[in-house]
Design a protein around this motif. Structure first.
Motif, PDB file in Angstrom:
ATOM      1  N   ARG A   1      -8.369  -1.350  -3.996  1.00 56.76           N
ATOM      2  CA  ARG A   1      -8.846  -0.026  -3.616  1.00 56.76           C
ATOM      3  C   ARG A   1     -10.163   0.300  -4.312  1.00 56.76           C
ATOM      4  O   ARG A   1     -10.499  -0.250  -5.342  1.00 56.76           O
ATOM      5  CB  ARG A   1      -7.787   1.023  -3.955  1.00 56.76           C
TER       6      ARG A   1
ATOM      7  N   PRO B   1      -3.252  -2.100  -3.374  1.00 58.18           N
ATOM      8  CA  PRO B   1      -3.653  -1.267  -4.525  1.00 58.18           C
ATOM      9  C   PRO B   1      -4.694  -1.919  -5.433  1.00 58.18           C
ATOM     10  O   PRO B   1      -5.597  -1.237  -5.920  1.00 58.18           O
ATOM     11  CB  PRO B   1      -2.331  -1.033  -5.259  1.00 58.18           C
TER      12      PRO B   1
ATOM     13  N   ALA C   1       0.817  -1.214   0.000  1.00 54.80           N
ATOM     14  CA  ALA C   1       0.000   0.000   0.000  1.00 54.80           C
ATOM     15  C   ALA C   1       0.850   1.263   0.000  1.00 54.80           C
ATOM     16  O   ALA C   1       0.455   2.274  -0.580  1.00 54.80           O
ATOM     17  CB  ALA C   1      -0.936   0.004   1.208  1.00 54.80           C
TER      18      ALA C   1
END
Length: 151
Positions: A78, A75, A26
Protein backbone atom coordinates in the motif's frame (compact mmCIF):
# COMPACT_ATOMS: atom_id res chain seq x y z
CA UNK A 1 2.99 5.92 -14.77
CA UNK A 2 3.99 3.62 -17.64
CA UNK A 3 5.43 1.13 -15.15
CA UNK A 4 2.08 1.10 -13.36
CA UNK A 5 0.14 0.48 -16.55
CA UNK A 6 2.56 -2.25 -17.64
CA UNK A 7 1.88 -4.25 -14.48
CA UNK A 8 -1.93 -4.19 -14.91
CA UNK A 9 -3.70 -6.79 -17.00
CA UNK A 10 -7.30 -7.77 -17.70
CA UNK A 11 -8.22 -11.12 -16.18
CA UNK A 12 -11.14 -13.49 -16.38
CA UNK A 13 -12.60 -16.34 -14.32
CA UNK A 14 -9.40 -18.42 -14.49
CA UNK A 15 -7.79 -15.84 -12.18
CA UNK A 16 -10.49 -16.16 -9.50
CA UNK A 17 -8.18 -17.86 -6.97
CA UNK A 18 -5.47 -15.22 -7.44
CA UNK A 19 -7.96 -12.38 -6.96
CA UNK A 20 -9.46 -14.13 -3.92
CA UNK A 21 -6.03 -14.46 -2.30
CA UNK A 22 -5.26 -10.76 -2.79
CA UNK A 23 -8.74 -9.79 -1.57
CA UNK A 24 -8.42 -11.95 1.55
CA UNK A 25 -5.13 -10.28 2.44
CA UNK A 26 -6.49 -6.80 1.70
CA UNK A 27 -9.82 -7.34 3.48
CA UNK A 28 -9.33 -10.13 6.07
CA UNK A 29 -12.54 -9.13 7.87
CA UNK A 30 -14.68 -9.57 4.73
CA UNK A 31 -12.89 -11.69 2.11
CA UNK A 32 -14.50 -12.85 -1.12
CA UNK A 33 -13.83 -16.44 -2.06
CA UNK A 34 -12.66 -17.74 -5.42
CA UNK A 35 -16.21 -18.88 -6.27
CA UNK A 36 -17.50 -15.33 -5.79
CA UNK A 37 -14.84 -13.92 -8.10
CA UNK A 38 -15.45 -16.63 -10.68
CA UNK A 39 -19.21 -15.96 -10.65
CA UNK A 40 -18.68 -12.22 -11.00
CA UNK A 41 -16.12 -12.53 -13.79
CA UNK A 42 -18.41 -14.83 -15.77
CA UNK A 43 -21.13 -12.16 -15.83
CA UNK A 44 -21.67 -9.90 -18.82
CA UNK A 45 -20.20 -6.43 -18.32
CA UNK A 46 -17.84 -7.39 -15.48
CA UNK A 47 -14.17 -6.48 -15.86
CA UNK A 48 -11.35 -7.85 -13.72
CA UNK A 49 -8.01 -6.07 -13.51
CA UNK A 50 -4.94 -7.51 -11.81
CA UNK A 51 -1.82 -5.63 -10.89
CA UNK A 52 0.71 -8.45 -10.98
CA UNK A 53 2.53 -6.89 -8.03
CA UNK A 54 -0.45 -7.48 -5.73
CA UNK A 55 -3.61 -5.52 -6.46
CA UNK A 56 -7.02 -6.05 -7.99
CA UNK A 57 -10.06 -4.17 -9.24
CA UNK A 58 -13.40 -5.58 -10.33
CA UNK A 59 -16.05 -3.38 -11.92
CA UNK A 60 -19.35 -3.85 -13.67
CA UNK A 61 -20.74 -1.81 -16.55
CA UNK A 62 -24.48 -1.79 -17.16
CA UNK A 63 -25.80 0.49 -19.90
CA UNK A 64 -24.12 3.85 -19.27
CA UNK A 65 -23.28 3.30 -15.58
CA UNK A 66 -20.41 1.48 -13.95
CA UNK A 67 -19.75 0.36 -10.41
CA UNK A 68 -16.46 -0.57 -8.82
CA UNK A 69 -17.31 -3.76 -6.96
CA UNK A 70 -13.97 -4.05 -5.21
CA UNK A 71 -10.47 -2.65 -5.32
CA UNK A 72 -7.69 -3.80 -3.05
CA UNK A 73 -3.93 -3.99 -2.62
CA UNK A 74 -1.80 -6.29 -0.49
CA UNK A 75 -1.12 -4.49 2.81
CA UNK A 76 2.66 -4.65 2.33
CA UNK A 77 2.35 -2.79 -0.99
CA UNK A 78 0.00 0.00 0.00
CA UNK A 79 0.88 3.66 -0.54
CA UNK A 80 2.97 2.85 -3.63
CA UNK A 81 0.48 3.85 -6.34
CA UNK A 82 -0.99 0.43 -7.10
CA UNK A 83 -4.55 1.41 -6.16
CA UNK A 84 -4.26 4.66 -8.12
CA UNK A 85 -3.04 2.77 -11.18
CA UNK A 86 -5.82 0.21 -10.90
CA UNK A 87 -8.42 2.92 -10.37
CA UNK A 88 -7.34 4.91 -13.40
CA UNK A 89 -7.17 1.76 -15.54
CA UNK A 90 -10.65 0.83 -14.36
CA UNK A 91 -12.03 4.29 -15.12
CA UNK A 92 -10.57 4.12 -18.63
CA UNK A 93 -12.01 0.64 -19.17
CA UNK A 94 -15.47 1.66 -17.92
CA UNK A 95 -15.46 4.74 -20.14
CA UNK A 96 -14.35 2.66 -23.10
CA UNK A 97 -17.29 0.32 -22.51
CA UNK A 98 -19.73 3.23 -22.68
CA UNK A 99 -20.15 4.21 -19.05
CA UNK A 100 -20.70 7.92 -18.47
CA UNK A 101 -20.60 7.68 -14.68
CA UNK A 102 -19.15 5.31 -12.12
CA UNK A 103 -20.11 4.60 -8.52
CA UNK A 104 -18.48 2.88 -5.56
CA UNK A 105 -18.92 2.40 -1.84
CA UNK A 106 -16.13 3.10 0.62
CA UNK A 107 -15.95 2.52 4.37
CA UNK A 108 -16.41 5.83 6.19
CA UNK A 109 -13.35 4.97 8.28
CA UNK A 110 -11.06 4.33 5.30
CA UNK A 111 -9.46 7.76 5.01
CA UNK A 112 -6.70 6.66 2.63
CA UNK A 113 -9.21 5.31 0.10
CA UNK A 114 -11.39 8.40 0.48
CA UNK A 115 -8.39 10.61 -0.26
CA UNK A 116 -7.58 8.58 -3.39
CA UNK A 117 -11.14 8.87 -4.65
CA UNK A 118 -11.34 12.59 -3.88
CA UNK A 119 -8.10 13.21 -5.80
CA UNK A 120 -9.60 11.29 -8.71
CA UNK A 121 -12.69 13.52 -8.76
CA UNK A 122 -15.28 11.37 -6.98
CA UNK A 123 -17.89 13.11 -4.86
CA UNK A 124 -20.28 11.83 -2.20
CA UNK A 125 -23.84 11.17 -3.37
CA UNK A 126 -25.15 9.08 -0.48
CA UNK A 127 -24.53 6.88 2.52
CA UNK A 128 -25.39 3.29 3.32
CA UNK A 129 -25.93 2.59 7.02
CA UNK A 130 -24.26 -0.53 8.41
CA UNK A 131 -23.22 -1.58 4.89
CA UNK A 132 -20.19 -3.63 5.88
CA UNK A 133 -20.14 -6.88 7.89
CA UNK A 134 -18.48 -5.08 10.81
CA UNK A 135 -21.39 -2.62 10.96
CA UNK A 136 -19.51 0.30 9.42
CA UNK A 137 -21.35 2.76 7.23
CA UNK A 138 -20.36 3.33 3.61
CA UNK A 139 -20.11 6.50 1.60
CA UNK A 140 -21.52 6.20 -1.91
CA UNK A 141 -19.29 8.09 -4.34
CA UNK A 142 -19.84 9.01 -7.98
CA UNK A 143 -17.68 10.29 -10.82
CA UNK A 144 -18.71 11.56 -14.25
CA UNK A 145 -16.59 9.88 -16.91
CA UNK A 146 -15.41 11.49 -20.12
CA UNK A 147 -17.07 10.14 -23.22
CA UNK A 148 -14.92 8.03 -25.50
CA UNK A 149 -15.52 8.04 -29.23
CA UNK A 150 -15.89 4.57 -30.74
CA UNK A 151 -12.81 3.47 -32.68
Amino acid sequence: MNDLAASIQSVGPTYAAVLAAIHAAAFPEEPWGAAAFQTQLEMHGVVGLLDKRGGLLVLRVTADEAEILTIGVLPSLRRRGLARGLLHAGLARASGLGATSIFLEVDMGNRAAQALYAKSGFSEVGRRKRYYANGADALVLRLELPSVSPA
